[in-house]
Design a protein around this motif. Structure first.
Motif, PDB file in Angstrom:
ATOM      1  N   PRO A  24     -29.005  -4.276 -34.896  1.00 45.49           N
ATOM      2  CA  PRO A  24     -28.454  -5.343 -35.741  1.00 45.49           C
ATOM      3  C   PRO A  24     -28.069  -4.803 -37.109  1.00 45.49           C
ATOM      4  O   PRO A  24     -28.811  -4.031 -37.713  1.00 45.49           O
ATOM      5  N   GLY A  25     -26.897  -5.195 -37.581  1.00 48.62           N
ATOM      6  CA  GLY A  25     -26.427  -4.731 -38.877  1.00 48.62           C
ATOM      7  C   GLY A  25     -25.561  -3.498 -38.815  1.00 48.62           C
ATOM      8  O   GLY A  25     -24.920  -3.138 -39.800  1.00 48.62           O
ATOM      9  N   ASP A  26     -25.530  -2.817 -37.647  1.00 44.85           N
ATOM     10  CA  ASP A  26     -24.747  -1.586 -37.525  1.00 44.85           C
ATOM     11  C   ASP A  26     -23.320  -1.827 -37.055  1.00 44.85           C
ATOM     12  O   ASP A  26     -22.541  -0.893 -36.929  1.00 44.85           O
TER      13      ASP A  26
ATOM     14  N   ASP B 149     -23.450  -7.795 -40.734  1.00 46.14           N
ATOM     15  CA  ASP B 149     -24.685  -8.003 -41.488  1.00 46.14           C
ATOM     16  C   ASP B 149     -25.857  -8.416 -40.600  1.00 46.14           C
ATOM     17  O   ASP B 149     -26.921  -8.734 -41.101  1.00 46.14           O
ATOM     18  N   GLY B 150     -25.659  -8.428 -39.311  1.00 47.94           N
ATOM     19  CA  GLY B 150     -26.791  -8.605 -38.415  1.00 47.94           C
ATOM     20  C   GLY B 150     -27.256 -10.014 -38.185  1.00 47.94           C
ATOM     21  O   GLY B 150     -28.229 -10.232 -37.482  1.00 47.94           O
ATOM     22  N   GLU B 151     -26.575 -11.011 -38.762  1.00 44.91           N
ATOM     23  CA  GLU B 151     -27.001 -12.393 -38.527  1.00 44.91           C
ATOM     24  C   GLU B 151     -25.903 -13.215 -37.854  1.00 44.91           C
ATOM     25  O   GLU B 151     -26.003 -14.430 -37.732  1.00 44.91           O
ATOM     26  N   GLY B 152     -24.833 -12.553 -37.437  1.00 38.64           N
ATOM     27  CA  GLY B 152     -23.860 -13.205 -36.581  1.00 38.64           C
ATOM     28  C   GLY B 152     -22.934 -14.194 -37.239  1.00 38.64           C
ATOM     29  O   GLY B 152     -22.259 -14.951 -36.558  1.00 38.64           O
TER      30      GLY B 152
ATOM     31  N   ASP C 154     -36.015  -8.898 -37.050  1.00 41.36           N
ATOM     32  CA  ASP C 154     -35.369  -8.869 -35.742  1.00 41.36           C
ATOM     33  C   ASP C 154     -36.383  -8.348 -34.736  1.00 41.36           C
ATOM     34  O   ASP C 154     -36.873  -7.216 -34.860  1.00 41.36           O
ATOM     35  N   PHE C 155     -36.663  -9.149 -33.706  1.00 47.50           N
ATOM     36  CA  PHE C 155     -37.647  -8.819 -32.684  1.00 47.50           C
ATOM     37  C   PHE C 155     -36.905  -8.455 -31.400  1.00 47.50           C
ATOM     38  O   PHE C 155     -36.303  -9.318 -30.753  1.00 47.50           O
TER      39      PHE C 155
ATOM     40  N   ASN D 173     -29.891  -9.367 -27.511  1.00 46.76           N
ATOM     41  CA  ASN D 173     -30.885  -8.302 -27.303  1.00 46.76           C
ATOM     42  C   ASN D 173     -32.068  -8.402 -28.263  1.00 46.76           C
ATOM     43  O   ASN D 173     -32.962  -7.563 -28.251  1.00 46.76           O
ATOM     44  N   HIS D 174     -32.060  -9.430 -29.109  1.00 45.51           N
ATOM     45  CA  HIS D 174     -33.194  -9.594 -30.025  1.00 45.51           C
ATOM     46  C   HIS D 174     -33.247 -11.037 -30.546  1.00 45.51           C
ATOM     47  O   HIS D 174     -32.241 -11.749 -30.540  1.00 45.51           O
ATOM     48  N   VAL D 175     -34.424 -11.414 -30.982  1.00 49.89           N
ATOM     49  CA  VAL D 175     -34.649 -12.728 -31.616  1.00 49.89           C
ATOM     50  C   VAL D 175     -34.675 -12.514 -33.128  1.00 49.89           C
ATOM     51  O   VAL D 175     -35.442 -11.692 -33.624  1.00 49.89           O
TER      52      VAL D 175
END
Length: 336
Positions: free
Chosen positions: A35-37, A41-44, A261-262, A329-331
């Motif tokens: 996430p973020g890559d 910014d990893g939050e969609g 991020d889990f 792929n993550h919560v």
């Protein structure tokens, strides 16, 4: 012979091309990107959308907590009124008895004590009795007045809590509309209910920390004490797959230390979760939902959906279409 050599060279060249193409594809695919890559910014969602959701959910959660406290206060005050009601009866009866006795026998005053005394010592005795009775009567009257005043204050307190509750309910409604309006403006946010099976409610811990930050056990950054509490609670509940919290980015909760991020997979962010990994993600998302009040949850993102305390599950896929941006792929967990 020469033709065979040419064919072999051609086959080797084609194999090399395929290998290079495969390598290029492997590098380009975002399946295992963290996430973020991938640039979102990893939050969609956009910076504006994330800010709107953050403000709306925080306002809603704050009002929700204030409403709960107000209801608790109302319950306490109602119990106090009932207690004072039971005290008023006997105290009023004592006052009534004093009044009735004075009516039957006449109130004993200094002149009547003097006229009916048969000696100086008798007069003093009657005077002492008079003073004692007067003090007791005043004490009874004062006690009754204090009880009535307390009862009135408790009733006024109940009225104030009811007004406060109406205010908080109004704030919650406005914050809900704000969150749903922001999602709608981003062409997302349709109702998208999801099963809440799995991830039971947990009462094993209550957050009692402060507002400062602490070392993030998943990175070299810092996270809030509340975020660390939520992280530790999830791990204690058995959700121990790879997790990453603090991250530098342009928006969202990660750089504020209020998000983690889990991963659905055990050892890192993989492709779209399936099988046991997806079940893990569903159970973890529901764990956060079922414990949202205790953990101070602002929102949960999982599998192209976002859960808001005000609105439940809504569709949410404003990322780049890869597993990390789509949260397949993550919560993602954000706390206040």
């Amino acid at each position: 012979m020469r033709q065979k050599t040419v064919r072999r060279r051609s086959a080797a060249f084609l194999a090399l091309l395929m290998a290079v193409a495969g390598l290029a594809f492997a590098v380009a695919t975002p399946a295992s990107a963290a996430p973020g890559d991938t640039g979102d910014d990893g939050e969609g969602g956009s910076k504006t959308l994330i800010q709107q959701l953050e403000a709306a959910s925080k306002g809603y959660v704050d009002a929700q907590e204030a409403l709960a406290k107000s209801k608790t206060r109302q319950t306490q005050l109602t119990a106090k009124v009932k207690e004072l009601d039971t005290q008023l009866g006997p105290k009023q009866a004592a006052i009534d008895e004093i009044a009735a006795q004075a009516y039957r026998t006449g109130r004993l005053g200094p002149m009547s004590a003097l006229l009916t005394a048969d000696s100086a010592s008798g007069f003093l005795d009657r005077a002492v009795t008079l003073e004692t009775v007067a003090v007791k009567q005043q004490a009874v009257i004062k006690d009754l007045k204090q009880t009535r005043d307390q009862q009135e204050q408790a009733k006024l307190g109940i009225d104030a809590t009811i007004r406060d509750q109406a205010k908080q309910v109004s704030v919650m409604a406005k914050r809900k509309a704000q969150a749903e309006g922001a999602l709608k403006a981003a062409n997302a946010g349709q109702d998208d209910p999801q099963s809440t099976d799995g991830g039971s409610s947990d009462t094993s811990g209550t957050f009692s920390g402060g507002s400062g930050t602490v070392d993030d056990p998943t990175s070299g950054g810092r996270i809030t004490q509340r975020m660390l509490f939520a992280y530790n609670q999830a791990r204690a509940a058995g959700f121990t797959h790879y997790t990453h919290c603090f991250r530098e980015q342009n928006s969202g909760e990660h750089p504020k230390g209020r998000a983690c991020d889990f991963a659905a997979d055990k050892d890192g962010f993989g492709g779209v979760a399936t099988g046991s990994s997806k079940t893990y993600g569903v159970n973890l998302a529901n764990y956060f939902i079922n414990n949202s009040s205790r953990l101070g949850v602002l929102y949960v993102i999982w599998f192209r959906r976002i859960w808001l305390p005000s609105s439940g599950w809504k569709s949410y896929s404003g990322g780049n279409g890869d597993p990390s941006s789509d949260h397949t792929n993550h919560v993602h967990l954000s706390v206040k």
